[in-house]
Design an enzyme around this catalytic site. Structure first.
Site, PDB file in Angstrom:
ATOM      1  N   HIS A   1     -28.362   0.656 -18.123  1.00  0.00           N
ATOM      2  CA  HIS A   1     -27.399  -0.274 -18.739  1.00  0.00           C
ATOM      3  C   HIS A   1     -27.141  -1.459 -17.811  1.00  0.00           C
ATOM      4  O   HIS A   1     -26.845  -1.285 -16.638  1.00  0.00           O
ATOM      5  CB  HIS A   1     -26.075   0.447 -19.016  1.00  0.00           C
ATOM      6  CG  HIS A   1     -26.112   1.313 -20.238  1.00  0.00           C
ATOM      7  ND1 HIS A   1     -24.983   1.736 -20.881  1.00  0.00           N
ATOM      8  CD2 HIS A   1     -27.161   1.835 -20.937  1.00  0.00           C
ATOM      9  CE1 HIS A   1     -25.320   2.468 -21.938  1.00  0.00           C
ATOM     10  NE2 HIS A   1     -26.637   2.541 -21.984  1.00  0.00           N
TER      11      HIS A   1
ATOM     12  N   TYR B   1     -14.766   0.378 -22.817  1.00  0.00           N
ATOM     13  CA  TYR B   1     -13.465   0.880 -22.352  1.00  0.00           C
ATOM     14  C   TYR B   1     -12.404   0.064 -23.088  1.00  0.00           C
ATOM     15  O   TYR B   1     -12.373  -1.152 -22.974  1.00  0.00           O
ATOM     16  CB  TYR B   1     -13.301   0.656 -20.853  1.00  0.00           C
ATOM     17  CG  TYR B   1     -14.233   1.444 -19.963  1.00  0.00           C
ATOM     18  CD1 TYR B   1     -15.562   1.074 -19.782  1.00  0.00           C
ATOM     19  CD2 TYR B   1     -13.771   2.573 -19.284  1.00  0.00           C
ATOM     20  CE1 TYR B   1     -16.410   1.797 -18.948  1.00  0.00           C
ATOM     21  CE2 TYR B   1     -14.616   3.303 -18.450  1.00  0.00           C
ATOM     22  CZ  TYR B   1     -15.929   2.907 -18.305  1.00  0.00           C
ATOM     23  OH  TYR B   1     -16.773   3.627 -17.473  1.00  0.00           O
TER      24      TYR B   1
ATOM     25  N   PRO C   1     -11.373   9.518 -14.225  1.00  0.00           N
ATOM     26  CA  PRO C   1     -12.734   9.148 -14.653  1.00  0.00           C
ATOM     27  C   PRO C   1     -12.867   7.710 -15.188  1.00  0.00           C
ATOM     28  O   PRO C   1     -13.940   7.297 -15.556  1.00  0.00           O
ATOM     29  CB  PRO C   1     -13.057  10.168 -15.740  1.00  0.00           C
ATOM     30  CG  PRO C   1     -11.767  10.738 -16.161  1.00  0.00           C
ATOM     31  CD  PRO C   1     -10.808  10.588 -15.034  1.00  0.00           C
TER      32      PRO C   1
ATOM     33  N   TYR D   1     -18.141  -1.097  -9.977  1.00  0.00           N
ATOM     34  CA  TYR D   1     -18.680  -0.207 -11.014  1.00  0.00           C
ATOM     35  C   TYR D   1     -20.121   0.219 -10.698  1.00  0.00           C
ATOM     36  O   TYR D   1     -20.488   1.382 -10.875  1.00  0.00           O
ATOM     37  CB  TYR D   1     -18.635  -0.904 -12.382  1.00  0.00           C
ATOM     38  CG  TYR D   1     -18.779   0.046 -13.564  1.00  0.00           C
ATOM     39  CD1 TYR D   1     -20.016   0.262 -14.164  1.00  0.00           C
ATOM     40  CD2 TYR D   1     -17.677   0.742 -14.063  1.00  0.00           C
ATOM     41  CE1 TYR D   1     -20.152   1.125 -15.233  1.00  0.00           C
ATOM     42  CE2 TYR D   1     -17.807   1.617 -15.143  1.00  0.00           C
ATOM     43  CZ  TYR D   1     -19.046   1.802 -15.719  1.00  0.00           C
ATOM     44  OH  TYR D   1     -19.178   2.678 -16.784  1.00  0.00           O
TER      45      TYR D   1
ATOM     46  N   LYS E   1     -16.508   7.382 -11.400  1.00  0.00           N
ATOM     47  CA  LYS E   1     -16.796   7.494  -9.972  1.00  0.00           C
ATOM     48  C   LYS E   1     -16.896   8.916  -9.425  1.00  0.00           C
ATOM     49  O   LYS E   1     -17.419   9.122  -8.331  1.00  0.00           O
ATOM     50  CB  LYS E   1     -15.705   6.752  -9.187  1.00  0.00           C
ATOM     51  CG  LYS E   1     -15.804   5.251  -9.353  1.00  0.00           C
ATOM     52  CD  LYS E   1     -17.079   4.686  -8.741  1.00  0.00           C
ATOM     53  CE  LYS E   1     -17.454   3.349  -9.325  1.00  0.00           C
ATOM     54  NZ  LYS E   1     -18.832   3.330  -9.813  1.00  0.00           N
TER      55      LYS E   1
HETATM   56  P1  FAS Z   1     -17.953  20.596  -8.574  1.00  0.00           P
HETATM   57  O1  FAS Z   1     -16.546  20.972  -8.959  1.00  0.00           O
HETATM   58  O2  FAS Z   1     -18.861  20.033  -9.587  1.00  0.00           O
HETATM   59  O3  FAS Z   1     -18.690  21.901  -7.972  1.00  0.00           O
HETATM   60  C1  FAS Z   1     -17.992  22.795  -7.129  1.00  0.00           C
HETATM   61  C2  FAS Z   1     -18.682  24.142  -7.198  1.00  0.00           C
HETATM   62  O4  FAS Z   1     -18.027  25.013  -6.271  1.00  0.00           O
HETATM   63  C3  FAS Z   1     -18.579  24.782  -8.574  1.00  0.00           C
HETATM   64  O5  FAS Z   1     -19.844  25.188  -9.032  1.00  0.00           O
HETATM   65  C4  FAS Z   1     -17.656  25.986  -8.353  1.00  0.00           C
HETATM   66  O6  FAS Z   1     -18.028  27.110  -9.139  1.00  0.00           O
HETATM   67  C5  FAS Z   1     -17.858  26.269  -6.872  1.00  0.00           C
HETATM   68  N1  FAS Z   1     -16.709  26.939  -6.235  1.00  0.00           N
HETATM   69  C6  FAS Z   1     -15.392  26.671  -6.412  1.00  0.00           C
HETATM   70  N2  FAS Z   1     -14.649  27.501  -5.642  1.00  0.00           N
HETATM   71  C7  FAS Z   1     -15.532  28.303  -4.972  1.00  0.00           C
HETATM   72  C8  FAS Z   1     -15.391  29.351  -4.046  1.00  0.00           C
HETATM   73  N3  FAS Z   1     -14.179  29.754  -3.646  1.00  0.00           N
HETATM   74  N4  FAS Z   1     -16.508  29.947  -3.564  1.00  0.00           N
HETATM   75  C9  FAS Z   1     -17.744  29.531  -3.964  1.00  0.00           C
HETATM   76  N5  FAS Z   1     -17.944  28.542  -4.851  1.00  0.00           N
HETATM   77  C10 FAS Z   1     -16.844  27.941  -5.343  1.00  0.00           C
HETATM   78  N6  FAS Z   1     -16.822  12.339 -12.962  1.00  0.00           N
HETATM   79  C11 FAS Z   1     -17.348  11.205 -13.442  1.00  0.00           C
HETATM   80  O7  FAS Z   1     -17.925  10.440 -12.671  1.00  0.00           O
HETATM   81  N7  FAS Z   1     -17.252  10.906 -14.775  1.00  0.00           N
HETATM   82  C12 FAS Z   1     -16.647  11.754 -15.665  1.00  0.00           C
HETATM   83  O8  FAS Z   1     -16.578  11.475 -16.845  1.00  0.00           O
HETATM   84  C13 FAS Z   1     -16.087  12.961 -15.198  1.00  0.00           C
HETATM   85  N8  FAS Z   1     -15.494  13.837 -16.057  1.00  0.00           N
HETATM   86  C14 FAS Z   1     -14.981  15.001 -15.567  1.00  0.00           C
HETATM   87  C15 FAS Z   1     -14.381  15.927 -16.431  1.00  0.00           C
HETATM   88  C16 FAS Z   1     -13.856  17.120 -15.940  1.00  0.00           C
HETATM   89  C17 FAS Z   1     -13.201  18.114 -16.870  1.00  0.00           C
HETATM   90  C18 FAS Z   1     -13.913  17.389 -14.557  1.00  0.00           C
HETATM   91  C19 FAS Z   1     -13.310  18.664 -13.979  1.00  0.00           C
HETATM   92  C20 FAS Z   1     -14.501  16.488 -13.692  1.00  0.00           C
HETATM   93  C21 FAS Z   1     -15.051  15.284 -14.200  1.00  0.00           C
HETATM   94  N9  FAS Z   1     -15.678  14.362 -13.353  1.00  0.00           N
HETATM   95  C22 FAS Z   1     -16.207  13.213 -13.813  1.00  0.00           C
HETATM   96  C23 FAS Z   1     -15.762  14.606 -11.931  1.00  0.00           C
HETATM   97  C24 FAS Z   1     -16.925  15.544 -11.666  1.00  0.00           C
HETATM   98  O9  FAS Z   1     -18.076  15.014 -12.202  1.00  0.00           O
HETATM   99  C25 FAS Z   1     -16.978  15.772 -10.180  1.00  0.00           C
HETATM  100  O10 FAS Z   1     -16.778  14.574  -9.459  1.00  0.00           O
HETATM  101  C26 FAS Z   1     -18.265  16.424  -9.710  1.00  0.00           C
HETATM  102  O11 FAS Z   1     -18.464  17.596 -10.448  1.00  0.00           O
HETATM  103  C27 FAS Z   1     -18.116  16.678  -8.222  1.00  0.00           C
HETATM  104  O12 FAS Z   1     -19.139  17.515  -7.805  1.00  0.00           O
HETATM  105  P2  FAS Z   1     -18.867  18.629  -6.697  1.00  0.00           P
HETATM  106  O13 FAS Z   1     -18.132  17.998  -5.565  1.00  0.00           O
HETATM  107  O14 FAS Z   1     -20.165  19.289  -6.485  1.00  0.00           O
HETATM  108  O15 FAS Z   1     -17.800  19.624  -7.327  1.00  0.00           O
HETATM  109  C1  PHB Z   2     -18.960   9.805 -19.828  1.00  0.00           C
HETATM  110  O1  PHB Z   2     -19.948   9.391 -20.457  1.00  0.00           O
HETATM  111  O2  PHB Z   2     -18.619  11.016 -19.824  1.00  0.00           O
HETATM  112  C2  PHB Z   2     -18.127   8.823 -19.030  1.00  0.00           C
HETATM  113  C3  PHB Z   2     -18.604   7.553 -18.842  1.00  0.00           C
HETATM  114  C4  PHB Z   2     -17.847   6.643 -18.113  1.00  0.00           C
HETATM  115  C5  PHB Z   2     -16.621   7.027 -17.604  1.00  0.00           C
HETATM  116  C6  PHB Z   2     -16.143   8.326 -17.794  1.00  0.00           C
HETATM  117  C7  PHB Z   2     -16.907   9.224 -18.533  1.00  0.00           C
HETATM  118  O3  PHB Z   2     -15.865   6.135 -16.896  1.00  0.00           O
END
Ligand code: FAS
Ligand code: PHB
Length: 395
Positions: free
Chosen positions: A76, A204, A296, A388, A300
């Site tokens: 994009h 957005y 979100p 961004y 980022k």
């Molecule tokens: P993660 O949380 O992905 O991974 C952590 C891992 O550690 C998991 O697999 C978990 O099972 C494990 N763990 C936890 N406790 C443990 C323990 N005690 N022992 C062993 N393992 C353990 N980011 C965006 O950029 N755009 C979005 O739209 C967006 N939407 C999101 C929506 C939701 C509902 C959530 C929760 C997050 C969202 N995020 C988004 C942020 C998300 O993408 C995170 O930034 C990303 O998963 C970060 O990756 P990790 O740091 O690897 O953490």
């Molecule tokens: C998504 O596609 O899930 C998404 C994209 C941009 C954002 C947040 C979520 O800022």
């Protein structure tokens, strides 16, 4: 009888951060053991991020897992900001020379798992009672239960990649750990539907009724969000209500192109800004959501986790390959400098694009004035664009 294992780096968490770190270290000949309290299928199924910065694409290339991303990811050149249906395009390529790629976090995780497992990476899934120990010694340990058996991993370093609800952050003594937090008074209700996106690029939208985001996962699968009440439940939002609300918030011109359909994923995510300092304690290094959370709105979260890992993997590789500990010794300040700038951008975008319950009429006017300033000032648009697409790794 405790099973004793040894490795160079024990990685707690096999989300994007832990997986990418394991791959980058393995490519440099550095052994790791990765443990997670969930299993692979669960981790791969979590619907989360959708937009990758150019730096994240490069990290996937460096890790050797970018082939499918290049085949299936959607590049994009820009995205739209909209206020009450009036759209303004932020032309990323013209303003920064860079782009972003739409490619779901689920796919990133699958690609990383596939390579790691194929190369014989050492994983322990479904672990319990994880306890990092002796972190300030030169032989830290990670204790955990696996299949009912006690296991201890002896290592040189522990990488806390276990997300916001993990245990690593709290292994830092309370008198050393400092945390900063802002909880937003609303959530995001997100749906996936097998319908073509309403627009070729992301939109957005800020509307008197609240924020909305039009995103996608492919040319046939759309991802939409609406701002919802902090105490809302998914049951409060049948599809009809969701689509009606989205139509109103994106405005009639855009809504005329909206193809609605049954949602096959619907969830509500709370929004918070959070940072934990320091991101190093002894031989424990925090990375990703274990150390910080962003709303979100700036796309980022995943990208910030990847940036941490690019900085951490460089530090560990320099230490193992050239016995140079400079990057290790400066890891926390280097990574936090970038974390706080990304936190600022995500906070700024959230303040600009959402309806806050306690916003006064003056604050609503400030939001509108900022939007108009962005639409009329190339400098203001460039400031949004350069954040961004992703700030440089090193300032
Ligand atoms: P993660 O949380 O992905 O991974 C952590 C891992 O550690 C998991 O697999 C978990 O099972 C494990 N763990 C936890 N406790 C443990 C323990 N005690 N022992 C062993 N393992 C353990 N980011 C965006 O950029 N755009 C979005 O739209 C967006 N939407 C999101 C929506 C939701 C509902 C959530 C929760 C997050 C969202 N995020 C988004 C942020 C998300 O993408 C995170 O930034 C990303 O998963 C970060 O990756 P990790 O740091 O690897 O953490
Ligand atoms: C998504 O596609 O899930 C998404 C994209 C941009 C954002 C947040 C979520 O800022």
């Amino acid at each position: 009888m405790t099973k004793a294992l040894t490795t160079s780096v024990c990685i707690i968490g096999s989300g994007p951060a832990g997986l990418l770190l394991s791959q980058m270290l393995s490519n440099a000949g550095i052994d790791t053991i990765v443990i997670d309290r969930q299993n692979r299928a669960h981790i791969e199924s979590r619907i989360r991020a959708g937009v990758l910065e150019q730096g994240t694409v490069k990290a996937m290339e460096d890790a050797g897992v970018a082939d499918r991303l290049h085949r299936e990811g959607l590049v994009h050149d820009g995205f739209d900001l909209a206020f009450d249906g009036i759209r303004h395009r932020i032309n990323l390529r013209a303003l920064t020379g860079k782009t972003v790629t739409v490619y779901g976090q689920t796919e990133v995780t699958k690609d990383l798992f596939a390579k790691r497992i194929a190369e014989g990476g050492r994983f322990f899934f479904d672990v319990a009672d994880v306890v990092p120990a002796d972190l300030t010694t030169d032989r830290p340990q990670v204790h955990f239960m696996h299949d009912g058996e006690p296991v201890t991993v002896f290592c040189d370093y522990v990488a806390g990649c276990d997300g916001f609800h993990g245990v690593s952050r709290n292994a830092i003594p309370a008198d050393i750990l400092k945390t900063y937090e802002r909880i937003y008074p609303f959530g995001w209700l997100g749906v996936l539907t097998e319908r073509p996106p309403v627009s070729d690029e992301l939109i957005y939208a800020n509307h008197d009724r609240g924020f909305a985001l039009c995103s996608m996962r492919s040319e046939t699968r759309s991802r939409y969000y609406v701002q919802c009440g902090i105490d809302d439940d998914v049951a409060d939002w049948p599809d009809d209500r969701f689509w009606e609300e989205l139509r109103m918030r994106i405005g009639p011109e855009t809504a005329a192109h909206l193809q609605t359909g049954p949602s096959f994923e619907k969830s509500i995510a709370p929004l918070r800004s959070f940072v934990a300092e320091p991101m190093r304690y002894g031989n424990l290094f925090l990375a990703g959501d274990a150390a910080h959370i962003v709303p979100p709105t700036g796309a980022k979260g995943l990208n910030l986790a990847v940036a941490d890992i690019r900085i951490l993997s460089r530090a560990l590789i320099e230490r193992y390959q050239r016995n140079d500990t400079r990057y290790i010794n400066t890891y926390s300040q280097t990574v936090l400098s970038r974390v706080w700038k990304v936190e600022r951008f995500s906070w700024q975008m959230s303040n600009l694009m959402h309806q806050f319950p306690d916003n006064t009429p003056f604050e609503k006017k400030m939001q509108r004035a900022e939007f108009e300033y962005v639409t009329q000032s190339e400098a203001a648009s460039r400031a949004i664009a350069e954040n961004y697409v992703g700030l440089p790794l090193d300032p």
